[in-house]
Write an enzyme that holds these catalytic residues in place. Structure first.
Site, PDB file in Angstrom:
ATOM      1  N   ASP A  76       0.849  -1.196   0.000  1.00  0.00           N
ATOM      2  CA  ASP A  76       0.000   0.000   0.000  1.00  0.00           C
ATOM      3  C   ASP A  76       0.884   1.246   0.000  1.00  0.00           C
ATOM      4  O   ASP A  76       2.021   1.198   0.494  1.00  0.00           O
ATOM      5  CB  ASP A  76      -0.855   0.061   1.269  1.00  0.00           C
TER       6      ASP A  76
HETATM    7  N1  URA Z   1      -0.874  -5.992   3.931  1.00  0.00           N
HETATM    8  C1  URA Z   1      -1.402  -4.754   3.977  1.00  0.00           C
HETATM    9  O1  URA Z   1      -2.426  -4.539   4.590  1.00  0.00           O
HETATM   10  N2  URA Z   1      -0.771  -3.781   3.308  1.00  0.00           N
HETATM   11  C2  URA Z   1       0.374  -3.954   2.635  1.00  0.00           C
HETATM   12  O2  URA Z   1       0.920  -3.005   2.050  1.00  0.00           O
HETATM   13  C3  URA Z   1       0.916  -5.246   2.599  1.00  0.00           C
HETATM   14  C4  URA Z   1       0.270  -6.242   3.264  1.00  0.00           C
END
Ligand code: URA
Length: 219
Positions: A76
Site C-alpha cells: 500500500d
Molecule cells: N498488507 C497490507 O495490509 N498492506 C500492505 O501493504 C501489505 C500487506
C-alpha cells in the site's frame, strides 16, 4: 543464426529476439536478470506511473540500470519496507503465486493491545470478505501509550491483508512495515535506499519459489 549459416564472427545476439541453433538444437543465452531490494518509503506508489503524480518506486530504482524492472507483489502507499523488483518474470510470478506460500513478515503498530483471543484468531485464520485467511505467525513485540507493535508472518498476498486482519480483531493499523520477504530481510537499508540481491539470497529465494537449484550455486 536466424537462418544464416554460419553467422559473421562477432555477431551480437539479442536475447528473446534472435534464434540461435547449433547442429539444429536451440541455444538459449544465459539469463542475466536484475534483482533489487528496495526500502519503500511511505507515500511512494508501487506502479510504473501515477495519474496523481505521486512518486513511484520506479523513480527510486532508476539507477539500478535495469530497463524493465517490475515489483514482486504490492505494498500500500502508506506501507513502508521491503519491496523486491526484478526483470525475472518466472521468479516474480512464482513468488507471488499463493501455491508457494512464500512468507511475508510485517511489523505493525496497532491501536490497543491485542489479547490472547485476538492472537489466537490471527494465528488460526480470520474471516475477511474474500474468505478465511491462512494461519499466520503472530507475536506481540511490545506496547506503550495505547499502541502495540505486532510481528505478523503471512503466506498469502491479498490486497491490504494485514490491515484487514488486524481490523477484523479490533486493532486497526497505525503503521505497517514489511521487514522480510521469504529469506530476504530489510535489515538496515535506509528508507528510499536499494541494494542488489546477494547471490545466496537469490538461491534461497528461488528455493522458496520451488525452483530448487542449490547445486547451481556450488563452485
Ligand atoms: N498488507 C497490507 O495490509 N498492506 C500492505 O501493504 C501489505 C500487506
Amino acid at each position: 543464426m536466424n537462418g544464416r549459416r554460419p553467422p559473421e564472427s562477432g555477431t551480437l545476439v539479442e536475447p528473446g529476439v534472435d534464434r540461435v541453433t547449433v547442429d539444429g538444437r536451440r541455444v538459449e543465452p544465459a539469463a542475466d536478470h536484475h534483482y533489487v531490494v528496495l526500502h519503500k518509503p511511505a507515500g511512494v506508489v508501487v506502479t510504473a506511473r501515477d495519474p496523481q503524480g505521486r512518486p513511484t518506486v520506479m523513480g527510486l530504482v532508476r539507477e539500478a540500470g535495469a530497463p524493465r524492472l517490475f515489483p514482486v507483489g504490492r505494498l500500500d502507499t502508506a506501507t513502508t519496507g521491503l519491496l523486491l523488483l526484478t526483470d525475472d518474470g518466472e521468479l516474480a510470478n512464482r513468488l507471488a503465486h499463493p501455491r508457494h506460500k512464500v512468507a511475508k513478515e510485517y511489523v505493525a503498530t496497532v491501536s490497543g493491545v491485542p489479547g490472547e483471543r485476538d492472537l489466537r484468531a490471527l494465528r488460526g485464520g480470520v474471516m475477511l470478505e474474500d474468505g478465511m485467511t491462512l494461519p499466520a505467525d503472530v507475536e506481540v513485540l511490545g506496547s506503550a501509550r495505547g499502541l502495540c507493535r505486532v510481528r505478523l508472518v503471512i503466506r498469502e498476498g491479498r490486497n491490504r491483508q494485514v490491515r484487514r486482519m488486524l481490523d477484523a480483531v479490533g486493532h486497526p493499523v497505525r503503521e505497517l512495515v514489511r521487514s522480510g520477504f521469504g529469506p530476504v530481510r530489510l535489515a538496515r537499508l535506509r528508507p528510499g535506499g536499494w541494494r542488489r540481491l546477494r547471490p545466496a539470497e537469490l538461491v534461497a529465494l528461488r528455493e522458496a519459489a520451488g525452483l530448487a537449484d542449490a547445486a547451481e550455486a556450488s563452485p
